[in-house]
Scaffold this active site. Sequence first.
Site, PDB file in Angstrom:
ATOM      1  N   SER A  10       0.855  -1.190   0.000  1.00 23.38           N
ATOM      2  CA  SER A  10       0.000   0.000   0.000  1.00 23.38           C
ATOM      3  C   SER A  10       0.885   1.232   0.000  1.00 23.38           C
ATOM      4  CB  SER A  10      -0.886   0.018   1.241  1.00 23.38           C
ATOM      5  OG  SER A  10      -1.430   1.323   1.394  1.00 23.38           O
ATOM      6  N   HIS A  35      -1.051  -1.316  -4.323  1.00 20.39           N
ATOM      7  CA  HIS A  35      -2.350  -1.039  -3.704  1.00 20.39           C
ATOM      8  C   HIS A  35      -2.443   0.461  -3.441  1.00 20.39           C
ATOM      9  CE1 HIS A  35      -5.930  -2.134  -1.348  1.00 20.39           C
ATOM     10  NE2 HIS A  35      -5.539  -1.212  -0.472  1.00 20.39           N
ATOM     11  N   ASP A  37      -4.750   3.511  -1.980  1.00 24.34           N
ATOM     12  CA  ASP A  37      -5.856   3.817  -1.074  1.00 24.34           C
ATOM     13  C   ASP A  37      -6.389   5.214  -1.332  1.00 24.34           C
ATOM     14  OD1 ASP A  37      -6.050   1.453   0.652  1.00 24.34           O
ATOM     15  OD2 ASP A  37      -3.976   1.948   1.185  1.00 24.34           O
ATOM     16  N   MET A  39      -9.098   7.987  -0.346  1.00 28.27           N
ATOM     17  CA  MET A  39      -9.977   8.379   0.775  1.00 28.27           C
ATOM     18  C   MET A  39     -10.464   9.806   0.581  1.00 28.27           C
ATOM     19  SD  MET A  39      -7.819   6.869   3.975  1.00 28.27           S
ATOM     20  CE  MET A  39      -6.845   5.359   3.851  1.00 28.27           C
ATOM     21  N   HIS A  68      -8.255   0.915  -4.245  1.00 26.05           N
ATOM     22  CA  HIS A  68      -9.218   0.686  -3.158  1.00 26.05           C
ATOM     23  C   HIS A  68      -9.929   2.013  -2.874  1.00 26.05           C
ATOM     24  CE1 HIS A  68      -9.589  -0.337   1.449  1.00 26.05           C
ATOM     25  NE2 HIS A  68     -10.762  -0.152   0.882  1.00 26.05           N
ATOM     26  N   MET A  70     -12.265   4.349  -0.988  1.00 31.99           N
ATOM     27  CA  MET A  70     -12.957   4.611   0.282  1.00 31.99           C
ATOM     28  C   MET A  70     -13.602   5.978   0.153  1.00 31.99           C
ATOM     29  SD  MET A  70      -9.952   3.053   2.703  1.00 31.99           S
ATOM     30  CE  MET A  70      -8.763   3.144   1.356  1.00 31.99           C
ATOM     31  N   MET A 139     -11.241  -6.215   5.045  1.00 33.35           N
ATOM     32  CA  MET A 139     -10.511  -5.272   5.895  1.00 33.35           C
ATOM     33  C   MET A 139     -10.315  -5.906   7.269  1.00 33.35           C
ATOM     34  SD  MET A 139     -10.051  -2.624   3.957  1.00 33.35           S
ATOM     35  CE  MET A 139      -9.193  -1.696   5.223  1.00 33.35           C
ATOM     36  N   ASP A 177      -6.499  -6.697   3.997  1.00 35.73           N
ATOM     37  CA  ASP A 177      -5.918  -5.352   4.090  1.00 35.73           C
ATOM     38  C   ASP A 177      -6.029  -4.830   5.519  1.00 35.73           C
ATOM     39  OD1 ASP A 177      -5.094  -2.742   3.656  1.00 35.73           O
ATOM     40  OD2 ASP A 177      -6.757  -2.207   2.326  1.00 35.73           O
TER      41      ASP A 177
HETATM   42  C1  DX5 Z   1      -6.407   1.629   5.262  1.00 34.89           C
HETATM   43  C2  DX5 Z   1      -5.904   1.084   3.961  1.00 34.89           C
HETATM   44  C3  DX5 Z   1      -4.790   0.125   4.030  1.00 34.89           C
HETATM   45  C4  DX5 Z   1      -3.575   0.599   4.767  1.00 34.89           C
HETATM   46  C5  DX5 Z   1      -2.906  -0.591   5.381  1.00 34.89           C
HETATM   47  O1  DX5 Z   1      -7.694   2.115   5.153  1.00 34.89           O
HETATM   48  O2  DX5 Z   1      -6.963   0.462   3.227  1.00 34.89           O
HETATM   49  O3  DX5 Z   1      -4.454  -0.308   2.715  1.00 34.89           O
HETATM   50  O4  DX5 Z   1      -2.665   1.269   3.952  1.00 34.89           O
HETATM   51  O5  DX5 Z   1      -1.837  -0.156   6.140  1.00 34.89           O
HETATM   52  P1  DX5 Z   1      -1.056  -1.126   7.137  1.00 34.89           P
HETATM   53  O6  DX5 Z   1      -0.500  -2.245   6.323  1.00 34.89           O
HETATM   54  O7  DX5 Z   1      -0.035  -0.236   7.723  1.00 34.89           O
HETATM   55  O8  DX5 Z   1      -2.077  -1.629   8.147  1.00 34.89           O
HETATM   56 ZN    ZN Z   2      -6.489  -0.431   1.242  1.00 34.44          ZN
END
Ligand code: DX5
Ligand code: ZN
Length: 219
Positions: A10, A35, A37, A39, A68, A70, A139, A177
């Site tokens: 990620s 990956h 993310d 948001m 991903h 969000m 998740m 994840d």
């Molecule tokens: C959080 C993300 C994850 C995050 C995971 O909402 O979807 O992908 O980056 O980070 P770690 O591996 O540090 O838990």
């Molecule tokens: Zn993610």
Amino acid sequence: MSPRPIIAPSILAADFARLGEEVRAVQAAGADWLHIDVMDGHFVPNITLGPDIVRALKPHATVPMDVHLMIAPADPFLEAFVEAGADIVSVHPESGPHLNRTLKRIRLLGARAGVVFNPSTSPAVIEWMMDEVDLILVMSINPGFGGQSFMHSQLAKIETLRRMIEASGRDIVLEVDGGVTAETARLCVDAGATALVAGTAVFRGGPQAYAANIAALRG
Ligand code: DX5
Ligand code: ZN
């Protein structure tokens, strides 16, 4: 024996001031996917990046870009992310009223379609949609931030979804994840996961540590 899991670092945990270099370094270190993310500060309590960053990273990406989302709503932005270079687009069912329509739209745009399960989301959400999904993302934290602790309660859900995938006879990726470390990676793979997202566990220690960090996740 479980097959070798797909490792999807990620980039949330990368150095955002040097993203292109980070992507190249993590790929050289063995990343199978990237990956990404996304948001919006509304669906989750944090803001990260949008399609312009995906587009900027695309020329540096030699592996699939696993996006991903969000964000809510997600539908108005699907096209922008696929056009920017997303190979896989995953949405949370809670982000819109018509998950089936959203998944069909992602495929129609030319990407693989994924569904993301919050810790509270039931596997039943996709019971009637196994033909429409290419990827299921569990998740193991509440989405919004990297660096959180793995929720062991989600292992039973991974097992349930693995059984649903087997029953479907389809080749659906089962990804996990959140809080994935060398230790929790083993638990996920044993429960039936075939892909692992990791931010902190891959990017800690800087570029010289990435290859060892990824190898440790593979076990
Ligand atoms: C959080 C993300 C994850 C995050 C995971 O909402 O979807 O992908 O980056 O980070 P770690 O591996 O540090 O838990
Ligand atoms: Zn993610």
